[in-house]
Scaffold this active site. Sequence first.
Site, PDB file in Angstrom:
ATOM      1  N   HIS A  94     -38.542   2.398  31.407  1.00  0.00           N
ATOM      2  CA  HIS A  94     -38.132   1.349  30.469  1.00  0.00           C
ATOM      3  C   HIS A  94     -37.628   1.919  29.153  1.00  0.00           C
ATOM      4  O   HIS A  94     -36.729   1.347  28.540  1.00  0.00           O
ATOM      5  CB  HIS A  94     -39.286   0.373  30.230  1.00  0.00           C
ATOM      6  CG  HIS A  94     -39.648  -0.395  31.453  1.00  0.00           C
ATOM      7  ND1 HIS A  94     -40.647  -1.332  31.475  1.00  0.00           N
ATOM      8  CD2 HIS A  94     -39.146  -0.363  32.714  1.00  0.00           C
ATOM      9  CE1 HIS A  94     -40.747  -1.844  32.686  1.00  0.00           C
ATOM     10  NE2 HIS A  94     -39.845  -1.259  33.462  1.00  0.00           N
ATOM     11  N   ASP A 124     -45.562   3.117  38.924  1.00  0.00           N
ATOM     12  CA  ASP A 124     -44.806   1.866  39.088  1.00  0.00           C
ATOM     13  C   ASP A 124     -43.404   2.236  39.543  1.00  0.00           C
ATOM     14  O   ASP A 124     -42.449   2.249  38.758  1.00  0.00           O
ATOM     15  CB  ASP A 124     -44.776   1.087  37.771  1.00  0.00           C
ATOM     16  CG  ASP A 124     -44.208  -0.303  37.992  1.00  0.00           C
ATOM     17  OD1 ASP A 124     -44.055  -0.687  39.169  1.00  0.00           O
ATOM     18  OD2 ASP A 124     -43.916  -1.000  37.007  1.00  0.00           O
TER      19      ASP A 124
HETATM   20  C1  GCO Z   1     -40.447  -3.850  36.280  1.00  0.00           C
HETATM   21  C2  GCO Z   1     -41.830  -3.725  35.703  1.00  0.00           C
HETATM   22  C3  GCO Z   1     -42.903  -4.280  36.570  1.00  0.00           C
HETATM   23  C4  GCO Z   1     -44.227  -4.400  35.862  1.00  0.00           C
HETATM   24  C5  GCO Z   1     -45.167  -5.172  36.706  1.00  0.00           C
HETATM   25  C6  GCO Z   1     -46.580  -5.132  36.217  1.00  0.00           C
HETATM   26  O1  GCO Z   1     -39.560  -3.215  35.739  1.00  0.00           O
HETATM   27  O2  GCO Z   1     -40.255  -4.582  37.252  1.00  0.00           O
HETATM   28  O3  GCO Z   1     -42.057  -2.385  35.441  1.00  0.00           O
HETATM   29  O4  GCO Z   1     -43.017  -3.504  37.720  1.00  0.00           O
HETATM   30  O5  GCO Z   1     -44.756  -3.158  35.560  1.00  0.00           O
HETATM   31  O6  GCO Z   1     -44.718  -6.468  36.756  1.00  0.00           O
HETATM   32  O7  GCO Z   1     -46.709  -5.890  35.137  1.00  0.00           O
HETATM   33 MN    MN Z   2     -43.907  -1.372  35.019  1.00  0.00          MN
HETATM   34 MN    MN Z   3     -40.184  -1.166  35.544  1.00  0.00          MN
END
Ligand code: GCO
Ligand code: MN
Ligand code: MN
Length: 388
Positions: free
Chosen positions: A221, A288
């Site tokens: 992010h 993630d």
């Molecule tokens: C994304 C996010 C999600 C969140 C998840 C947990 O970019 O889709 O990173 O993967 O981390 O919704 O809150």
């Molecule tokens: Mn995430």
């Molecule tokens: Mn993400």
Amino acid sequence: MTDYTPKPEHRFTFGLWTVGNVGRDPFGEPVREPLSPVEIVQLLAEVGAYGVNFHDNDLIPIDATPAERDKIVADFKKALADTGLVVPMATTNLFTDPAFKDGAFTSNDPKVRAYALQKTMNAIDLGVELGAKVYVFWGGREGAETDAAKSPLDAIQRNREAMNFLCDYVIDQGYDLKFALEAKPNEPRGHIYNATTGHMLAFIETLDHPEMVGVNPEVAHEQMAGLNFLHGVAQAWDAGKLFHIDLNDQVIGRYDQDFRFGSADIKSAFFLVKFLEDVGYQGSRHFDAHAYRTEDYEGVKDFARGCMRTYLILKEKAAQWNADPEIQALLAEINRDDGETDPFKGAYTAAKAAALRAHRFDRKALGARGLAYERLDQLTIEVLLGVR
Ligand code: GCO
Ligand code: MN
Ligand code: MN
């Protein structure tokens, strides 16, 4: 060579939605058959993960009846007990359902905002029932394509009201639960409010219970926006707010790629692991991310194992870097202090200020000194490339 086997003390976790990702993208249909939550727990146990996290609707479909819910939760609990996996974190899906197309807590529609609160209270109950101690908020739909539609001030205020309401809900229930706010600059909205970890840290201080609320920074992010992820993590750590972390990888400036940890920018991943290990971060190392769309479930296991293995290799490299005499000598030289400034160090006093004003610095010598950062960085690269 060290043992790179993941162990519970490494706190490696994955979401149901990560290894369970079926490879749908905006241009293509799923490439893998969906796994049930129980099958995902079994897969995670097989690869050696410590924990599994979930959104409410990863586990329980949004339209499930109470009886269906109870059966799913019972089966899931049994899978956890059978495998020894734990649930350190839970979260709410406030982005998939069309009701949330203009946001959840920041929607212009008060009914959507109230529904989002209700859905989150239920999901918090579910998370706590399964053992979660951290509750993540990722406001993927809390944003805008056009600022004609919503004042960002209204969005900030609505977000604050929701967080305050939910903190009080947790306190009222007597839950042992902290919140971790996850920033993202865009995707799926054109612009998402509180776009970076730094924005989130400032926002948290405006809440009624800031002590309950920290951040969940995600590698991709910050890198999507071209930012230095480690610097955001360091700021969160310094503020005592690093409650959770989402590890993955990403090429700067691209869409949210969610690549295997360490697969795109190995040097950034190294300094991140080194930081987490050096400061003694005790929270989950949550991956993630998801496997390439080219993979079957064997490839998904390769992906998951790769995330953990790369982390452990980088941890070993960090220890090697810290113990390397040449690197340490360079660091000592960089941070050399001959005591010349001792009279002005520390907190302000009028006497120190006067002494500092009277001191004569050799400005030319300060500018002329070579800092050997090239040598230091090359040694870092050689540690990473395995030739030291
Ligand atoms: C994304 C996010 C999600 C969140 C998840 C947990 O970019 O889709 O990173 O993967 O981390 O919704 O809150
Ligand atoms: Mn995430
Ligand atoms: Mn993400």
